[in-house]
Design a protein around this motif. Structure first.
Motif, PDB file in Angstrom:
ATOM      1  N   CYS A 274     -11.995  19.328  21.114  1.00 16.93           N
ATOM      2  CA  CYS A 274     -11.356  18.622  20.608  1.00 16.93           C
ATOM      3  C   CYS A 274     -11.954  17.628  19.700  1.00 16.93           C
ATOM      4  CB  CYS A 274     -10.600  17.615  21.461  1.00 16.93           C
ATOM      5  SG  CYS A 274      -9.240  18.399  22.464  1.00 16.93           S
TER       6      CYS A 274
ATOM      7  N   ALA B  61      -9.469  12.898  23.000  1.00 16.58           N
ATOM      8  CA  ALA B  61     -10.103  13.907  22.600  1.00 16.58           C
ATOM      9  C   ALA B  61     -10.838  14.683  23.865  1.00 16.58           C
ATOM     10  CB  ALA B  61     -11.066  13.639  21.374  1.00 16.58           C
TER      11      ALA B  61
ATOM     12  N   SER C   4      -3.354  14.443  24.914  1.00 16.51           N
ATOM     13  CA  SER C   4      -3.599  15.903  24.528  1.00 16.51           C
ATOM     14  C   SER C   4      -3.000  16.618  25.794  1.00 16.51           C
ATOM     15  CB  SER C   4      -4.815  16.602  23.965  1.00 16.51           C
ATOM     16  OG  SER C   4      -5.360  15.672  23.083  1.00 16.51           O
TER      17      SER C   4
ATOM     18  N   CYS D 182      -6.921  19.500  18.530  1.00 14.32           N
ATOM     19  CA  CYS D 182      -7.532  20.244  19.550  1.00 14.32           C
ATOM     20  C   CYS D 182      -7.599  21.583  19.358  1.00 14.32           C
ATOM     21  CB  CYS D 182      -7.016  19.618  21.006  1.00 14.32           C
ATOM     22  SG  CYS D 182      -7.579  18.108  21.643  1.00 14.32           S
TER      23      CYS D 182
END
Length: 179
Positions: free
Chosen positions: A20, A29, A72, A10
């Motif tokens: 991402c 992502a 993330s 990312c």
């Protein structure tokens, strides 16, 4: 800023957005794995993947980015933190164990200064110098000393159900400045 996780990457861009790419299993992502991306094969299992960088929808004013094993997180201007991806062990810090491809706020944080993603956990440096972590407490990664992590999380595999200690919301790391 850029961060590389397990099979995904990312980047936080100068305009405040984030992009991402890579494996998008469980939405790590930032794109709905059912609706977006290509299908990639890994050991004869097909997964959603993004072969080129894609915008993380709804994410604005990103100051820093972190990538962990299957998740993330982004630090936003002003100090809020949002996370997305796999969450069976609380590593998104939103109080649940539900996976999500959409960024969700981390609960119970003050104003953050920096973030870091680990394999199964995430840690945040607060502006007052305190550090808070959340996720699976393997090998003491949450920094709680001898105290057990506050929650019990479960993951079901094809052959068994595993239970372990975790923190679904941030806990303070003992012995770090600020706490």
């Amino acid at each position: 800023a850029i961060a590389a996780g397990a099979y995904h990457t990312c980047a936080a861009l100068a305009d405040g957005s984030a992009r991402c790419w890579g494996l998008n299993q469980a939405g790590r992502a930032g794109t709905d794995p059912v609706k977006g991306g290509d299908l990639c094969e890994d050991r004869k299992v097909r997964h959603s993947c993004l072969k080129t960088p894609a915008a993380v929808p709804t994410l604005m004013k990103v100051a820093a980015i972190a990538a962990g094993g299957d998740h993330s997180c982004a630090l936003l201007d002003g100090g809020a933190v949002v996370c997305w991806g796999k969450n069976g062990d609380g590593r998104l810090g939103n109080g649940t164990i539900d996976d999500t491809h959409a960024p969700r706020p981390v609960k119970g944080l003050g104003r953050a200064e920096a973030i870091a993603g680990g394999g199964l956990h995430t840690c945040v440096l607060q502006r007052d110098g305190a550090v808070q972590c959340f996720g699976k407490d393997d090998a003491g990664v949450l920094g709680l000393g001898r105290a057990p992590a506050p929650d019990v999380c479960e993951i079901e595999t094809p052959t068994e159900r595993l239970s372990f200690r975790c923190a679904r919301t941030p806990v303070f790391v003992k012995g770090v400045a600020g706490k």
